[in-house]
Design an enzyme around this catalytic site. Sequence first.
Site, PDB file in Angstrom:
ATOM      1  N   HIS A 196      -5.818  -2.621   3.490  1.00 42.47           N
ATOM      2  CA  HIS A 196      -4.725  -3.538   3.146  1.00 42.47           C
ATOM      3  C   HIS A 196      -3.636  -2.796   2.393  1.00 42.47           C
ATOM      4  O   HIS A 196      -3.939  -1.931   1.576  1.00 42.47           O
ATOM      5  CB  HIS A 196      -5.240  -4.711   2.296  1.00 42.47           C
ATOM      6  CG  HIS A 196      -4.292  -5.868   2.266  1.00 42.47           C
ATOM      7  ND1 HIS A 196      -3.234  -5.939   1.401  1.00 42.47           N
ATOM      8  CD2 HIS A 196      -4.240  -6.985   3.034  1.00 42.47           C
ATOM      9  CE1 HIS A 196      -2.572  -7.063   1.632  1.00 42.47           C
ATOM     10  NE2 HIS A 196      -3.154  -7.708   2.612  1.00 42.47           N
ATOM     11  N   ASP A 216      -8.120 -10.886   7.440  1.00 39.92           N
ATOM     12  CA  ASP A 216      -7.962 -11.089   8.891  1.00 39.92           C
ATOM     13  C   ASP A 216      -9.248 -10.808   9.652  1.00 39.92           C
ATOM     14  O   ASP A 216      -9.512 -11.411  10.687  1.00 39.92           O
ATOM     15  CB  ASP A 216      -6.848 -10.195   9.433  1.00 39.92           C
ATOM     16  CG  ASP A 216      -5.521 -10.571   8.835  1.00 39.92           C
ATOM     17  OD1 ASP A 216      -5.125 -11.732   8.999  1.00 39.92           O
ATOM     18  OD2 ASP A 216      -4.902  -9.733   8.175  1.00 39.92           O
TER      19      ASP A 216
HETATM   20  C1  LIG Z   1      -3.310  -2.500   6.539  1.00 32.38           C
HETATM   21  C2  LIG Z   1      -2.865  -1.052   6.699  1.00 32.38           C
HETATM   22  C3  LIG Z   1      -1.556  -1.035   7.518  1.00 32.38           C
HETATM   23  C4  LIG Z   1      -2.609  -0.485   5.312  1.00 32.38           C
HETATM   24  O1  LIG Z   1      -2.112   0.791   5.459  1.00 32.38           O
HETATM   25  P1  LIG Z   1      -1.777   1.770   4.245  1.00 32.38           P
HETATM   26  O2  LIG Z   1      -2.110   1.156   2.953  1.00 32.38           O
HETATM   27  O3  LIG Z   1      -0.394   2.200   4.414  1.00 32.38           O
HETATM   28  O4  LIG Z   1      -2.785   2.938   4.448  1.00 32.38           O
HETATM   29  P2  LIG Z   1      -2.450   4.290   5.180  1.00 32.38           P
HETATM   30  O5  LIG Z   1      -1.864   3.995   6.506  1.00 32.38           O
HETATM   31  O6  LIG Z   1      -1.673   5.154   4.247  1.00 32.38           O
HETATM   32  O7  LIG Z   1      -3.897   4.901   5.378  1.00 32.38           O
HETATM   33  C5  LIG Z   1      -4.618   5.618   4.377  1.00 32.38           C
HETATM   34  C6  LIG Z   1      -5.767   6.369   5.039  1.00 32.38           C
HETATM   35  O8  LIG Z   1      -6.739   5.425   5.522  1.00 32.38           O
HETATM   36  C7  LIG Z   1      -6.847   5.512   6.939  1.00 32.38           C
HETATM   37  N1  LIG Z   1      -6.899   4.132   7.450  1.00 32.38           N
HETATM   38  C8  LIG Z   1      -6.199   3.058   6.981  1.00 32.38           C
HETATM   39  N2  LIG Z   1      -6.563   1.948   7.623  1.00 32.38           N
HETATM   40  C9  LIG Z   1      -7.517   2.312   8.514  1.00 32.38           C
HETATM   41  C10 LIG Z   1      -8.271   1.603   9.453  1.00 32.38           C
HETATM   42  N3  LIG Z   1      -8.114   0.292   9.594  1.00 32.38           N
HETATM   43  N4  LIG Z   1      -9.149   2.278  10.219  1.00 32.38           N
HETATM   44  C11 LIG Z   1      -9.312   3.607  10.055  1.00 32.38           C
HETATM   45  N5  LIG Z   1      -8.626   4.336   9.161  1.00 32.38           N
HETATM   46  C12 LIG Z   1      -7.737   3.704   8.406  1.00 32.38           C
HETATM   47  C13 LIG Z   1      -5.611   6.222   7.431  1.00 32.38           C
HETATM   48  O9  LIG Z   1      -5.825   6.872   8.657  1.00 32.38           O
HETATM   49  C14 LIG Z   1      -5.362   7.162   6.281  1.00 32.38           C
HETATM   50  O10 LIG Z   1      -6.295   8.228   6.400  1.00 32.38           O
HETATM   51  P3  LIG Z   1      -5.887   9.732   5.934  1.00 32.38           P
HETATM   52  O11 LIG Z   1      -5.710   9.627   4.444  1.00 32.38           O
HETATM   53  O12 LIG Z   1      -7.045  10.570   6.340  1.00 32.38           O
HETATM   54  O13 LIG Z   1      -4.612  10.065   6.656  1.00 32.38           O
HETATM   55  C15 LIG Z   1      -3.962  -0.221   7.402  1.00 32.38           C
HETATM   56  O14 LIG Z   1      -5.125  -0.196   6.616  1.00 32.38           O
HETATM   57  C16 LIG Z   1      -4.268  -0.708   8.812  1.00 32.38           C
HETATM   58  O15 LIG Z   1      -3.585  -0.311   9.759  1.00 32.38           O
HETATM   59  N6  LIG Z   1      -5.312  -1.570   8.973  1.00 32.38           N
HETATM   60  C17 LIG Z   1      -5.668  -2.108  10.263  1.00 32.38           C
HETATM   61  C18 LIG Z   1      -4.763  -3.282  10.628  1.00 32.38           C
HETATM   62  C19 LIG Z   1      -5.057  -4.527   9.829  1.00 32.38           C
HETATM   63  O16 LIG Z   1      -6.188  -4.929   9.652  1.00 32.38           O
HETATM   64  N7  LIG Z   1      -3.970  -5.172   9.339  1.00 32.38           N
HETATM   65  C20 LIG Z   1      -4.081  -6.401   8.586  1.00 32.38           C
HETATM   66  C21 LIG Z   1      -3.790  -6.192   7.156  1.00 32.38           C
HETATM   67  S1  LIG Z   1      -3.949  -7.692   6.277  1.00 32.38           S
END
Ligand SMILES: CC(C)(COP(=O)(O)OP(=O)(O)OC[C@H]1O[C@@H](n2cnc3c(N)ncnc32)[C@H](O)[C@@H]1OP(=O)(O)O)[C@@H](O)C(=O)NCCC(=O)NCCS
Length: 419
Positions: free
Chosen positions: A303, A360
Amino acid sequence: MRPAKLILGGKEYEFPVIVGTEDEVAIDIRKLRDMTGAITYDPGYVNTGSCKSDITFIDGEKGILRYRGYPIEELAGKLIYSAAAYLVIYGHLPDKEEFKDWRRDLTMNSFLHEHLRKFFDHYPITAHPMNILASMIASMSSFYPEEIDDPNDIDRHIKRIVGQVKTIAAYSYKQFIGKPCIYPRSDHSWSANFLRMMFGTPAEEYQVPKIMEEALDLILILHMDHEQNCSTSTVRMVGSSQSDLYASVASGINALWGRLHGGANEAVLNMLQRIHKDGGNYKKYVDMAKEKGSRFRLMGFGHRVYKNFDPRAKILKDTVTRLLADLGNNDPLLEIAMGLEEVVLKDEFFIERKLYPNVDFYSGIAYRAMGIPTDMFTVLFAMGRMPGWIAHWLEMRTDRDQRIHRPRQLYTGPNLQHL
Ligand SMILES: CC(C)(COP(=O)(O)OP(=O)(O)OC[C@H]1O[C@@H](n2cnc3c(N)ncnc32)[C@H](O)[C@@H]1OP(=O)(O)O)[C@@H](O)C(=O)NCCC(=O)NCCS
């Protein structure tokens, strides 16, 4: 707190600092351009406080979510949808009399204008229910063109929207499956009425399963507000030009429809479907998500705001367990979801990065267990979020600091040129 200092072009400027009730600090830059000629650059407005608000407080690090000061843990599972909606919109819990009137008003306002109901006949069978919901709500201002400044009229608009959103949502589903619609009943709660309109037929009375009614109340309350997210900011943006409530919240529905916002629980189900079609080996997908350079992510994990746990997911997990136990769990997609959750919670990669199942993930599973079709997931999100959008629209209209929203830009195009 002492003013913030900015040094720009060798000159020093001071800006007032404002502190919120939970000690959040904001630098008041309203005079920045007048004083310095410069603007801020903040794509996505992720560092920009666009308003002051009394509605919702979030602390992502500590996993805190409160509506009107009440912790989400004390609201979800304790109140029914209509009581929480009243709290979020009007700022206090209703007393006995207020609650009785509010519930009755919502039911009496849940019938669609007969001419508006006919609109359903003209949508193609393939129409997405989210699009139907947005256009139906937008059309309501043609049917109820009252004053937008009179508080009594505004109150009627609010009751119509909260009352009718569930009717429109259920009818859009019935339209999709080509079955007849039924009307709400005054002896049913808001959530029970929605479930009855979704799953009932005119041929016989549908007994709404209590566990489904309670689960729906809980999920909708968990989604009721989340401060200045994309759809709520859209409602405020549209409302700032003094557009009416119907037009403003319809814009919120359109913003929520996008897959980066409300579409995440739908994405969870699509991922489970993909794993199922591929033989059900979810561990392969966990490995894929962990692979260096892989763009594949496990939907429903992680998240942007909640970095330790999502308080909404924590509450919903128990409900999902009860739903699966009660409604039967021989759905292969649900088995994959549970397996995925178990593996991820123990895996170092996810633990290190603080990637927990989010709201979600669990709401997608709960809806699936309740027999709600995937296309309707975002519509249910919109039903839950509606009181939040209304509360923000109302708050904005009485906030003396608010002006028509008009961000600036940094021009990077060609300098003056001539033909
Ligand atoms: C929600 C989300 C966009 C948050 O992203 P964020 O806080 O910006 O986190 P980042 O994109 O910087 O990711 C940090 C690390 O975790 C990893 N990561 C984050 N979410 C992940 C996931 N769902 N599955 C696998 N790896 C994930 C990234 O690859 C990154 O790894 P690294 O440090 O080795 O490069 C992200 O977790 C995601 O895409 N989740 C899946 C979609 C989802 O469920 N969305 C609903 C949110 S309510």
